[in-house]
Scaffold this motif. Structure first.
Motif, short mmCIF file in Angstrom:
data_model
loop_
_atom_site.label_atom_id
_atom_site.label_comp_id
_atom_site.label_asym_id
_atom_site.label_seq_id
_atom_site.Cartn_x
_atom_site.Cartn_y
_atom_site.Cartn_z
N TYR A 191 -17.97 -17.56 20.50
CA TYR A 191 -18.00 -16.15 19.82
C TYR A 191 -16.81 -15.65 19.39
O TYR A 191 -15.94 -16.36 19.96
CB TYR A 191 -18.66 -15.26 20.70
N THR B 33 -21.06 -23.18 21.25
CA THR B 33 -21.69 -21.83 20.68
C THR B 33 -20.72 -20.93 21.00
O THR B 33 -20.95 -20.08 21.68
CB THR B 33 -22.91 -21.78 21.49
N SER C 267 -20.63 -21.29 25.35
CA SER C 267 -20.78 -19.85 25.46
C SER C 267 -19.67 -19.11 26.18
O SER C 267 -18.79 -19.03 25.53
CB SER C 267 -22.08 -20.05 26.19
N HIS D 216 -29.40 -21.66 21.45
CA HIS D 216 -28.43 -21.37 22.20
C HIS D 216 -28.50 -22.06 23.52
O HIS D 216 -27.47 -22.68 24.09
CB HIS D 216 -28.22 -19.91 22.50
N ASN D 217 -29.77 -21.94 24.09
CA ASN D 217 -29.91 -22.57 25.55
C ASN D 217 -30.24 -24.01 25.56
O ASN D 217 -30.02 -24.88 26.69
CB ASN D 217 -30.85 -21.84 26.48
N SER E 5 -19.53 -16.95 15.14
CA SER E 5 -18.81 -18.44 15.42
C SER E 5 -17.93 -18.60 14.07
O SER E 5 -16.81 -19.20 14.29
CB SER E 5 -19.86 -19.57 15.40
N ILE F 191 -25.61 -16.17 20.37
CA ILE F 191 -24.34 -15.85 19.64
C ILE F 191 -24.94 -15.82 17.97
O ILE F 191 -24.78 -17.20 17.76
CB ILE F 191 -23.16 -16.89 20.05
N ASP G 227 -28.99 -20.41 16.97
CA ASP G 227 -28.53 -19.71 18.07
C ASP G 227 -29.09 -18.04 18.31
O ASP G 227 -29.07 -17.40 17.26
CB ASP G 227 -27.05 -19.68 18.24
#
Length: 254
Positions: free
Chosen positions: A162, A160, A138, A237-238, A215, A210, A207
């Motif tokens: 960006y 994940t 992240s 995401h988490n 990505s 993001i 996700d």
């Protein structure tokens, strides 16, 4: 222009400026959410030799030629990854950086300060271990990719990731000139073309933080043959770290 219309315009302008001031003043509070350290005592800590603050690294020391450095997310206690990483990577010494203000590290988190600490950590680890892999998740993917563009990283894994925090923020607040307002832009796309280490991008299929397109845009910035991507289709995401494929993909990449 009628008096009532002038009043509406003035109110709208005041709201615009007021929110803009709040964004300007509290922008880092919207990016970083420091967490206390939950795992590991003094025997599991390394202090970085930086002069202005106390920067703590959670470690699993190991007399090995191989090491793994981990940069976590913006609301992550990286020490919680130590048990799983220790089991998954038995032949790697482990170094998990607590950003400034996170865990027992002092100071306040900021992109340039975190990047400085990341370089200090890599240089210290590389002096002890010949082969250093870097994993960033992240927010930490931006730290990891910039580091890998400046140091001889053996392997790079971005979880994940960006394309740019600035780009994501601009989509959230399109009416503000964030290019000039945002202090911490984390423009990963700038560093991808310079990466030569074999790189894996691990993308969450669902996700919610993001977007997939971010990505994918980052993946397209790498030179041909340098990077590959894997999608964990049912992950968010988490919760991606709890998927059985997560550590397996990292282990295979290393």
């Amino acid at each position: 222009m009628s008096r009532s219309l002038v009043g509406v315009v003035l109110i709208a302008l005041a709201l615009y400026l007021g929110v803009g001031v709040l964004l300007l003043v509290f922008q880092r509070s919207l990016i970083y959410f420091p967490q206390p350290r939950a795992i590991g005592g003094p025997d599991r800590q390394l202090m970085l030799p930086v002069t202005d603050e106390q920067i703590v690294v959670t470690v699993r020391p190991l007399a090995s030629s191989r090491a793994l450095i981990y940069f976590g997310g913006n609301a992550e206690d990286v020490s919680r990854s130590l048990p799983d990483f220790a089991e998954a990577f038995p032949d790697h010494a482990l170094y998990l950086l607590h950003y400034r203000g996170f865990g027992d590290s002092t100071g306040k988190p900021a992109e340039e300060a975190i990047q400085h600490d990341a370089l200090e950590l890599f240089d210290k680890v590389h002096a002890l271990h010949g082969e250093v892999a870097v994993v960033g998740r992240s927010l930490g993917s931006g730290v990891a990719i910039r580091l890998a563009s400046q140091r001889p990283v053996a392997r790079l894994v971005l979880v994940t990731p960006y394309n740019s925090v600035l780009e994501l923020a601009q989509r959230q607040f399109p009416i503000y000139p964030l290019r000039w307002m945002l202090q911490d832009k984390y423009e990963s796309w700038r560093y991808a073309p310079a990466i030569t280490a074999p790189t894996l991008l691990i993308v969450a299929g669902h996700d919610e933080v993001i977007p997939r397109w971010s990505s994918e845009k980052l993946f397209a910035q790498f030179r041909s043959g340098v990077a590959r991507r894997e999608v964990i289709s049912d992950a968010g995401h988490n919760d991606i770290g709890g998927r059985p494929e997560y550590l397996r993909l990292i282990r295979d990449a290393l």
